[in-house]
Write an enzyme that holds these catalytic residues in place. Structure first.
Site, PDB file in Angstrom:
ATOM      1  N   LYS A  15       0.830  -1.207   0.000  1.00  0.00           N
ATOM      2  CA  LYS A  15       0.000   0.000   0.000  1.00  0.00           C
ATOM      3  C   LYS A  15       0.868   1.263   0.000  1.00  0.00           C
ATOM      4  O   LYS A  15       2.087   1.192   0.222  1.00  0.00           O
ATOM      5  CB  LYS A  15      -0.929  -0.046   1.224  1.00  0.00           C
ATOM      6  CG  LYS A  15      -1.915  -1.216   1.208  1.00  0.00           C
ATOM      7  CD  LYS A  15      -2.820  -1.194   2.436  1.00  0.00           C
ATOM      8  CE  LYS A  15      -3.775  -2.368   2.461  1.00  0.00           C
ATOM      9  NZ  LYS A  15      -4.704  -2.334   3.629  1.00  0.00           N
ATOM     10  N   TYR A  55     -12.185  -3.086  -3.482  1.00  0.00           N
ATOM     11  CA  TYR A  55     -12.780  -3.118  -2.138  1.00  0.00           C
ATOM     12  C   TYR A  55     -14.295  -3.124  -2.171  1.00  0.00           C
ATOM     13  O   TYR A  55     -14.931  -2.690  -1.207  1.00  0.00           O
ATOM     14  CB  TYR A  55     -12.258  -1.927  -1.329  1.00  0.00           C
ATOM     15  CG  TYR A  55     -10.845  -2.123  -0.816  1.00  0.00           C
ATOM     16  CD1 TYR A  55     -10.512  -3.216  -0.008  1.00  0.00           C
ATOM     17  CD2 TYR A  55      -9.827  -1.221  -1.123  1.00  0.00           C
ATOM     18  CE1 TYR A  55      -9.218  -3.406   0.468  1.00  0.00           C
ATOM     19  CE2 TYR A  55      -8.527  -1.399  -0.640  1.00  0.00           C
ATOM     20  CZ  TYR A  55      -8.231  -2.490   0.149  1.00  0.00           C
ATOM     21  OH  TYR A  55      -6.950  -2.676   0.640  1.00  0.00           O
ATOM     22  N   ARG A  91      -1.459 -14.517   4.035  1.00  0.00           N
ATOM     23  CA  ARG A  91      -2.228 -13.887   5.120  1.00  0.00           C
ATOM     24  C   ARG A  91      -1.485 -14.052   6.448  1.00  0.00           C
ATOM     25  O   ARG A  91      -1.446 -13.135   7.266  1.00  0.00           O
ATOM     26  CB  ARG A  91      -3.628 -14.518   5.223  1.00  0.00           C
ATOM     27  CG  ARG A  91      -4.516 -14.300   4.016  1.00  0.00           C
ATOM     28  CD  ARG A  91      -5.062 -12.917   3.892  1.00  0.00           C
ATOM     29  NE  ARG A  91      -5.846 -12.499   5.029  1.00  0.00           N
ATOM     30  CZ  ARG A  91      -6.474 -11.323   5.104  1.00  0.00           C
ATOM     31  NH1 ARG A  91      -6.420 -10.470   4.090  1.00  0.00           N
ATOM     32  NH2 ARG A  91      -7.148 -10.989   6.162  1.00  0.00           N
ATOM     33  N   ARG A 108       2.784  -6.895   9.401  1.00  0.00           N
ATOM     34  CA  ARG A 108       2.063  -5.863  10.143  1.00  0.00           C
ATOM     35  C   ARG A 108       2.529  -5.801  11.593  1.00  0.00           C
ATOM     36  O   ARG A 108       2.635  -4.711  12.180  1.00  0.00           O
ATOM     37  CB  ARG A 108       0.560  -6.129  10.054  1.00  0.00           C
ATOM     38  CG  ARG A 108      -0.008  -5.834   8.655  1.00  0.00           C
ATOM     39  CD  ARG A 108      -1.395  -6.408   8.492  1.00  0.00           C
ATOM     40  NE  ARG A 108      -2.077  -5.932   7.289  1.00  0.00           N
ATOM     41  CZ  ARG A 108      -3.253  -6.386   6.891  1.00  0.00           C
ATOM     42  NH1 ARG A 108      -3.883  -7.327   7.582  1.00  0.00           N
ATOM     43  NH2 ARG A 108      -3.813  -5.899   5.790  1.00  0.00           N
ATOM     44  N   ASN A 118      -1.713  -0.211   7.320  1.00  0.00           N
ATOM     45  CA  ASN A 118      -1.228  -1.562   7.650  1.00  0.00           C
ATOM     46  C   ASN A 118      -0.455  -2.212   6.504  1.00  0.00           C
ATOM     47  O   ASN A 118      -0.301  -3.427   6.450  1.00  0.00           O
ATOM     48  CB  ASN A 118      -2.367  -2.438   8.169  1.00  0.00           C
ATOM     49  CG  ASN A 118      -3.443  -2.670   7.122  1.00  0.00           C
ATOM     50  OD1 ASN A 118      -3.251  -2.378   5.946  1.00  0.00           O
ATOM     51  ND2 ASN A 118      -4.569  -3.211   7.546  1.00  0.00           N
ATOM     52  N   HIS A 121      -1.981  -5.560   1.447  1.00  0.00           N
ATOM     53  CA  HIS A 121      -3.246  -6.259   1.222  1.00  0.00           C
ATOM     54  C   HIS A 121      -2.935  -7.635   0.668  1.00  0.00           C
ATOM     55  O   HIS A 121      -2.015  -7.796  -0.133  1.00  0.00           O
ATOM     56  CB  HIS A 121      -4.114  -5.495   0.205  1.00  0.00           C
ATOM     57  CG  HIS A 121      -5.265  -6.313  -0.293  1.00  0.00           C
ATOM     58  ND1 HIS A 121      -6.478  -6.332   0.348  1.00  0.00           N
ATOM     59  CD2 HIS A 121      -5.371  -7.188  -1.333  1.00  0.00           C
ATOM     60  CE1 HIS A 121      -7.284  -7.174  -0.287  1.00  0.00           C
ATOM     61  NE2 HIS A 121      -6.640  -7.695  -1.316  1.00  0.00           N
ATOM     62  N   GLU A 132      -9.614  -9.704  -7.591  1.00  0.00           N
ATOM     63  CA  GLU A 132      -8.620  -8.634  -7.405  1.00  0.00           C
ATOM     64  C   GLU A 132      -7.571  -8.631  -8.515  1.00  0.00           C
ATOM     65  O   GLU A 132      -7.160  -7.563  -8.988  1.00  0.00           O
ATOM     66  CB  GLU A 132      -7.948  -8.795  -6.036  1.00  0.00           C
ATOM     67  CG  GLU A 132      -8.915  -8.536  -4.885  1.00  0.00           C
ATOM     68  CD  GLU A 132      -8.477  -9.132  -3.566  1.00  0.00           C
ATOM     69  OE1 GLU A 132      -9.253  -9.025  -2.602  1.00  0.00           O
ATOM     70  OE2 GLU A 132      -7.377  -9.719  -3.490  1.00  0.00           O
TER      71      GLU A 132
HETATM   72  P1  DAT Z   1      -7.425  -7.168   5.629  1.00  0.00           P
HETATM   73  O1  DAT Z   1      -6.669  -6.071   4.936  1.00  0.00           O
HETATM   74  O2  DAT Z   1      -6.621  -7.739   6.785  1.00  0.00           O
HETATM   75  O3  DAT Z   1      -7.961  -8.230   4.705  1.00  0.00           O
HETATM   76  P2  DAT Z   1     -10.171  -6.247   5.824  1.00  0.00           P
HETATM   77  O4  DAT Z   1     -10.410  -6.921   4.521  1.00  0.00           O
HETATM   78  O5  DAT Z   1     -11.088  -6.556   6.959  1.00  0.00           O
HETATM   79  O6  DAT Z   1      -8.679  -6.467   6.338  1.00  0.00           O
HETATM   80  O7  DAT Z   1     -10.224  -4.657   5.628  1.00  0.00           O
HETATM   81  C1  DAT Z   1      -9.620  -4.070   4.486  1.00  0.00           C
HETATM   82  C2  DAT Z   1      -8.841  -2.863   4.933  1.00  0.00           C
HETATM   83  O8  DAT Z   1      -9.748  -1.891   5.455  1.00  0.00           O
HETATM   84  C3  DAT Z   1      -7.852  -3.112   6.066  1.00  0.00           C
HETATM   85  O9  DAT Z   1      -6.608  -3.569   5.599  1.00  0.00           O
HETATM   86  C4  DAT Z   1      -7.745  -1.759   6.683  1.00  0.00           C
HETATM   87  C5  DAT Z   1      -9.142  -1.190   6.531  1.00  0.00           C
HETATM   88  N1  DAT Z   1      -9.941  -1.423   7.740  1.00  0.00           N
HETATM   89  C6  DAT Z   1     -10.515  -2.576   8.140  1.00  0.00           C
HETATM   90  N2  DAT Z   1     -11.156  -2.432   9.306  1.00  0.00           N
HETATM   91  C7  DAT Z   1     -10.989  -1.120   9.647  1.00  0.00           C
HETATM   92  C8  DAT Z   1     -11.410  -0.318  10.734  1.00  0.00           C
HETATM   93  N3  DAT Z   1     -12.136  -0.823  11.728  1.00  0.00           N
HETATM   94  N4  DAT Z   1     -11.039   0.984  10.755  1.00  0.00           N
HETATM   95  C9  DAT Z   1     -10.299   1.516   9.750  1.00  0.00           C
HETATM   96  N5  DAT Z   1      -9.873   0.811   8.695  1.00  0.00           N
HETATM   97  C10 DAT Z   1     -10.199  -0.475   8.640  1.00  0.00           C
HETATM   98 MG    MG Z   2      -9.440  -8.187   3.283  1.00  0.00          MG
END
Ligand code: DAT
Ligand code: MG
Length: 156
Positions: A15, A55, A91, A108, A118, A121, A132
């Protein structure tokens, strides 16, 4: 051996925070050092349209607007990775989404303090990989080659 996970592909994105913090090399090294094969890679400025496609599963969530804004805030590095069990393995290498849960030793856990910033992705299923990968790569951009080291990495 039948107990081995199948070879599969996963989509990873370094990212904008990873690029700005000069972590591209370190994060790619973790993928290479594990023995995974990079089969496609590019730096790109993600557009809001690409971010919305990537997303779409998060559309409507409270963090969605800030997530899309962040992912478009500077260049990213997109990759397709191949290896046995690559989706779940990557992951695990990435670590948990939230900084409270991401373990030291993960990307992370070692480099991120914030749920939004973080760094990386990774696809969470074969279906999300298929979706994706299409957002960022054409079939022609995925390179088919043999990694000569594989016989020292996999036992069959
Ligand atoms: P991941 O990236 O671990 O697959 P995810 O798919 O649940 O996580 O969410 C996608 C991204 O969205 C994540 O990398 C960061 C952001 N995100 C997720 N939950 C969040 C939250 N509670 N507050 C802010 N950003 C968040
Ligand atoms: Mg995700």
């Amino acid at each position: 051996m039948s107990d081995q996970l199948p070879f599969e592909n996963t989509f990873l994105l370094l990212k904008p925070d990873a690029v700005q913090r000069g972590l591209i090399g370190r994060l790619i090294s973790r993928i290479e050092e594990k023995g995974l094969k990079i089969v496609a890679m590019k730096m790109l400025q993600i557009t809001p349209e690409q971010a919305a496609r990537q997303y779409e599963c998060h559309f409507g969530k409270p963090f969605y607007p800030s997530l899309v804004e962040f992912i478009c805030s500077g260049p990213s590095v997109a990759m397709i990775i191949e290896g046995r069990g690559a989706i779940s393995l990557c992951r695990r290498l990435m670590g948990s989404t939230s900084p409270e849960n991401s373990q030291p030793g993960t990307i992370r856990g070692d480099y991120s303090l914030d749920v939004k910033h973080n760094l990386i992705h990774g696809s969470d299923s074969p279906e999300s990989f298929a979706h994706e990968a299409k957002v960022y790569f054409s079939e022609e951009e995925i390179v088919k080659y043999r990694l000569d080291l594989e016989r020292w990495i996999y036992y069959s």
